[in-house]
Design a protein around this motif. Structure first.
Motif, mmCIF file in Angstrom:
data_model
loop_
_atom_site.group_PDB
_atom_site.id
_atom_site.type_symbol
_atom_site.label_atom_id
_atom_site.label_comp_id
_atom_site.label_asym_id
_atom_site.label_seq_id
_atom_site.Cartn_x
_atom_site.Cartn_y
_atom_site.Cartn_z
ATOM 1 N N ARG A 52 16.887 -31.733 -29.165
ATOM 2 C CA ARG A 52 16.386 -31.734 -27.807
ATOM 3 C C ARG A 52 17.419 -32.415 -26.915
ATOM 4 O O ARG A 52 17.804 -33.554 -27.162
ATOM 5 N N GLY A 73 19.302 -22.310 -30.503
ATOM 6 C CA GLY A 73 18.220 -23.081 -31.109
ATOM 7 C C GLY A 73 18.044 -24.465 -30.554
ATOM 8 O O GLY A 73 17.118 -25.195 -30.954
ATOM 9 N N HIS A 75 16.900 -27.098 -27.707
ATOM 10 C CA HIS A 75 15.884 -27.132 -26.652
ATOM 11 C C HIS A 75 16.411 -27.952 -25.468
ATOM 12 O O HIS A 75 16.935 -29.057 -25.650
ATOM 13 N N VAL A 98 16.819 -17.719 -21.991
ATOM 14 C CA VAL A 98 16.573 -18.953 -22.740
ATOM 15 C C VAL A 98 15.406 -19.743 -22.134
ATOM 16 O O VAL A 98 15.249 -20.930 -22.411
ATOM 17 N N GLU A 100 12.373 -19.697 -22.839
ATOM 18 C CA GLU A 100 11.401 -20.169 -23.831
ATOM 19 C C GLU A 100 11.827 -21.489 -24.467
ATOM 20 O O GLU A 100 11.005 -22.191 -25.061
ATOM 21 N N ARG A 101 13.100 -21.864 -24.336
ATOM 22 C CA ARG A 101 13.545 -23.157 -24.870
ATOM 23 C C ARG A 101 14.130 -24.042 -23.769
ATOM 24 O O ARG A 101 14.933 -24.915 -24.048
ATOM 25 N N SER A 102 13.712 -23.806 -22.535
ATOM 26 C CA SER A 102 14.197 -24.582 -21.393
ATOM 27 C C SER A 102 13.034 -25.080 -20.557
ATOM 28 O O SER A 102 12.031 -24.381 -20.387
#
Length: 254
Positions: A52, A73, A75, A98, A100-102
């Motif tokens: 993260r 991968g 976050h 991206v 979904e991971r931001s």
């Protein structure tokens, strides 16, 4: 670059391509635009899948989008006080697939992490404004003021990074070389294991920037790396090493 369609009350934006076209970035046509500093900051984030990463003052996401492209991968969380820049960062996350991971949060450095405070991050990074006092330089254009002037001082930025990083997590900053002593003093309250990369415009000129990495609660000896040289005296725009970093072919191993 073709200006992106905007509503009348939104800033005019244009699309830039970074990392040899791997990253698409919407930025204001006028005002501050992500450049070399964001590219170097992103290149030094050697995060692993699942890590993260938190960025204080993420702007339109120039560094975060490059980290996303370099490190699948990972976050990403950004904090940005300028509402228009924060919205552009969200658009850029969608544009680069991206989202979904931001997570981009609108907020001020002094306001702290708020709901982001737990769990703390593997990486806490920033390219803070370079000046604390407007009297020290010619007044920047209004669209660039927030990127150049740290209203609350460097201590507010280092303090937030120390709060954001977990024990053993990495803190990474790019800043003016003449503020190195201040950075080490401020971060040294709770972090150590410093690694410093001087960044020189030419081999025969002093460093103007430094990349500083620290480990929260780290105790290893300080490491001073050989400098990164951005330009030579040839007709090329950058040295081969700097060009490889900008293309995304090389990372900075701190």
């Amino acid at each position: 670059m073709t200006p992106d369609a905007t509503a009348p009350d939104e800033p005019e934006v244009a699309e830039s391509r970074l990392l040899n076209g791997r990253v698409r970035l919407l930025q204001p046509v006028r005002g501050y635009r992500a450049g070399m500093d964001a590219a170097l900051l992103a290149a030094a984030v050697n995060a692993r899948a699942g890590d993260r990463v938190f960025e204080a003052g993420c702007g339109v996401g120039g560094a975060l989008m490059q980290i996303a492209a370099r490190r699948p991968g990972v976050h990403l969380t950004g904090l940005e006080r300028d509402t228009a820049a924060a919205e552009l960062a969200r658009r850029n996350a969608r544009l680069n697939e991206v989202a979904e991971r931001s997570l981009i949060v609108t907020g001020d450095v002094v306001g702290g992490l708020g709901p982001l405070a737990s769990p703390r991050f593997d990486w806490a990074i920033s390219n803070p404004p370079f000046f604390d006092d407007e009297a020290t330089l010619r007044a920047p254009a209004p669209g660039k003021r927030g990127a150049w002037i740290a209203d609350d001082g460097l201590a507010a930025w280092t303090g937030l990074l120390l709060k954001a990083a977990k024990d053993g997590g990495r803190i990474l900053m790019i800043h003016r070389a003449d503020r190195l002593a201040d950075i080490l003093s401020l971060l040294g309250e709770k972090a150590g294991s410093f690694t410093i990369l001087p960044i020189q415009p030419f081999a025969d000129q002093p460093a103007k920037r430094v990349l500083v990495q620290a480990v929260r609660t780290g105790r290893a000896p300080l490491r001073l790396l050989p400098p990164l040289i951005l330009h030579d005296r040839s007709d090329a725009k950058h040295t081969l090493e700097a060009e490889a970093i900008l293309r995304g072919d090389k990372a900075l191993e701190l």
